[in-house]
Motif scaffolding. Structure first.
Motif, PDB file in Angstrom:
ATOM      1  N   TYR A  32       0.836  -1.201   0.000  1.00 22.88           N
ATOM      2  CA  TYR A  32       0.000   0.000   0.000  1.00 22.88           C
ATOM      3  C   TYR A  32       0.872   1.254   0.000  1.00 22.88           C
ATOM      4  O   TYR A  32       1.497   1.584   1.014  1.00 22.88           O
ATOM      5  N   LEU A  33       0.881   1.934  -1.139  1.00 21.31           N
ATOM      6  CA  LEU A  33       1.717   3.136  -1.289  1.00 21.31           C
ATOM      7  C   LEU A  33       0.862   4.325  -1.730  1.00 21.31           C
ATOM      8  O   LEU A  33       1.270   5.129  -2.563  1.00 21.31           O
ATOM      9  N   ASP A  34      -0.337   4.399  -1.166  1.00 21.86           N
ATOM     10  CA  ASP A  34      -1.222   5.537  -1.459  1.00 21.86           C
ATOM     11  C   ASP A  34      -1.555   6.284  -0.175  1.00 21.86           C
ATOM     12  O   ASP A  34      -2.688   6.702   0.053  1.00 21.86           O
ATOM     13  N   ASN A  35      -0.544   6.435   0.653  1.00 20.83           N
ATOM     14  CA  ASN A  35      -0.776   7.011   1.989  1.00 20.83           C
ATOM     15  C   ASN A  35      -1.066   8.504   1.978  1.00 20.83           C
ATOM     16  O   ASN A  35      -1.682   9.018   2.912  1.00 20.83           O
ATOM     17  N   ILE A 354      -0.405   2.426 -16.011  1.00 20.17           N
ATOM     18  CA  ILE A 354       0.561   1.916 -15.031  1.00 20.17           C
ATOM     19  C   ILE A 354      -0.165   1.576 -13.724  1.00 20.17           C
ATOM     20  O   ILE A 354       0.005   0.473 -13.175  1.00 20.17           O
ATOM     21  N   ALA A 355      -1.003   2.507 -13.241  1.00 20.59           N
ATOM     22  CA  ALA A 355      -1.652   2.276 -11.944  1.00 20.59           C
ATOM     23  C   ALA A 355      -2.599   1.073 -11.999  1.00 20.59           C
ATOM     24  O   ALA A 355      -2.660   0.280 -11.055  1.00 20.59           O
ATOM     25  N   ILE A 365      -0.824   2.406  -5.913  1.00 20.09           N
ATOM     26  CA  ILE A 365      -0.284   3.761  -6.012  1.00 20.09           C
ATOM     27  C   ILE A 365      -1.401   4.640  -6.569  1.00 20.09           C
ATOM     28  O   ILE A 365      -2.435   4.138  -6.993  1.00 20.09           O
ATOM     29  N   ARG A 366      -1.185   5.922  -6.570  1.00 18.25           N
ATOM     30  CA  ARG A 366      -2.218   6.835  -7.090  1.00 18.25           C
ATOM     31  C   ARG A 366      -1.786   7.389  -8.425  1.00 18.25           C
ATOM     32  O   ARG A 366      -0.599   7.591  -8.668  1.00 18.25           O
TER      33      ARG A 366
END
Ligand code: PLP
Length: 413
Positions: A32-35, A354-355, A365-366
């Motif tokens: 999870y890299l949409d913090n 890509i997302a 990711i966003r």
């Protein structure tokens, strides 16, 4: 228990606090890299919400029964927790809102509507999130003041020389984010406050992306207003806060009318209003969410925001290094002072593709304009991909992300 006595963060222990990190997405472990959009929620916060609804769910400030008393005490105790978290002098300087957007709108509609008119100027920066642009534009139409924009340089850092020139006797307020959500730039808000104050202007700091990543001290910054959202700092959605200097809040009129915010109401004589901060909290607030926000801030405190910042800076450096090896990948936002956000575009690969594809590999990711269209347009792009970090992310996750990205780029090119 997540507290560490070490100088480095015990990320394995931290991860155990987040049940959601155990789930899989499309059969792959979640990365999870949409913090920057929303951070995940530790079990301590989930338990606080559960405990509230099981044991003392009640409306606050109005009841004389035990449950109402307990809910009111917990709600008001959170005001003190937020005060400590922001380094404010008094708990009454903390107004609960739904989040940053509502906090900024409070300042716009209460302070702005009563203090701004033709000939006045509000300075905002090109780095702003739409929530610190559009409310000012709406009010400027109504009140006839002028919005001026602080430019950025090619790294996405504010042009401080231009800022000094822009601030003048017409400037009434500077509205700027502490950390940019699109690029991660950390702005020198204390210096900006000093310059604004020299000219008699106020400063509103949008702290949505700073509160989760950087130690905040509103007194040291000398911010007149400071806004943040709970859901970006390990809390639930629906609760955030506005800090305002007491004398400013006291002089400001209410912006929403209703229950909770009045002292007396009469058809003959009109209404009188409650003291600060209650005059800005009309209606039933998100009681459970506010209380759980308090628990989230305690959780951050137990780990230490300085440790979180240092950990995330390490993750950011690792991400910059690894992403820099990908052919045709360009990072946007390379200011010397950055928080854990990395925005990038890739030659020949659409950000949205890509997302979507990387999600199939379990990586969140966003992509898009990150509610910062003026910034992205300035850099000649409509959309970027953005990875943003939290205390529970690891260098290994960044390696998984970079490997997944490399695979995806190979598929779309
Ligand atoms: N300001 C910044 C810098 C943000 O990143 C965000 C959300 O992404 C906001 C304001 C708006 O926050 P919220 O939607 O929680 O009100």
């Amino acid at each position: 228990m997540t507290a560490t006595t070490d100088l480095t963060l015990d990320v394995a222990a931290i991860r155990r606090d987040f049940p959601i990190l155990e789930r899989e997405v499309h059969g792959k472990p979640l990365v999870y890299l949409d913090n920057a959009a929303t951070s995940q929620t530790p079990r301590q916060v989930l338990e606080t919400l559960d405990h509230y609804y099981r044991h003392y769910n009640a409306n606050i400030h109005r009841g004389l029964h035990t449950l109402a008393d307990e809910a009111t005490a917990a709600y008001e105790a959170t005001r003190e927790t937020v005060r400590r978290f922001l380094g404010a002098g008094q708990a009454r300087e903390i107004v609960f809102t739904r989040g940053t957007t509502e906090a900024i709108n409070l300042v716009v509609h209460s302070w702005g509507r009563h203090n701004l008119g033709p000939g006045d100027e509000v300075l905002i920066s090109r780095l702003e999130h739409h929530s610190n642009i559009v409310p000012w534009q709406l009010l400027a139409k109504e009140r006839g003041f002028t919005i001026r924009v602080i430019p950025v340089d090619e790294r996405g850092a504010l042009d401080m020389a231009a800022y000094r020139d822009l601030v003048g006797e017409r400037t009434r307020l500077v509205a700027v984010n502490h950390v940019s959500n699109a690029f991660g730039t950390i702005n020198p808000v204390a210096e900006m406050a000093r310059i604004a104050h020299e000219q008699g202007a106020l400063i509103l700091v949008d702290g949505a992306q700073a509160a989760p990543h950087e130690p905040v001290d509103v007194v040291a910054i000398d911010a007149d207003f400071y806004a943040f959202s709970g859901h970006k700092v390990y809390g639930p959605t629906g609760a955030g806060a506005l800090y305002g200097k007491a004398h400013l809040l006291e002089a400001m009129p209410p912006w929403q009318g209703g229950g909770e915010m009045i002292r007396t109401v009469s058809f003959e004589e009109g209404s009188t209003f409650a003291d600060v901060p209650h005059k800005f909290e009309a209606g039933t607030p998100s009681v459970a969410d506010v209380i759980a926000l308090g628990r989230a801030l305690e959780w951050v405190d137990e780990i230490g925001i300085a440790l979180i910042r240092d950990w995330e800076h390490g993750l950011l450096a690792h991400a910059h290094r690894e992403l820099g090896r990908i052919d045709g990948l360009h990072i946007l936002g390379t200011a010397p002072q950055k928080a854990g956000v990395v925005s990038f575009v890739v030659d020949g690969a659409h950000a949205q593709d890509i997302a979507l594809l990387i999600d199939q590999l379990g990586v969140a990711i966003r992509t898009g304009n990150h509610c910062a269209q003026p910034l992205l347009h300035h850099f000649g792009v409509e959309a970027t991909c953005r990875a943003s970090f939290a205390a529970y992310n690891t260098p290994e996750e960044i390696d998984i992300f970079v490997a997944a990205l490399t695979r995806v780029i190979g598929m779309v090119r």
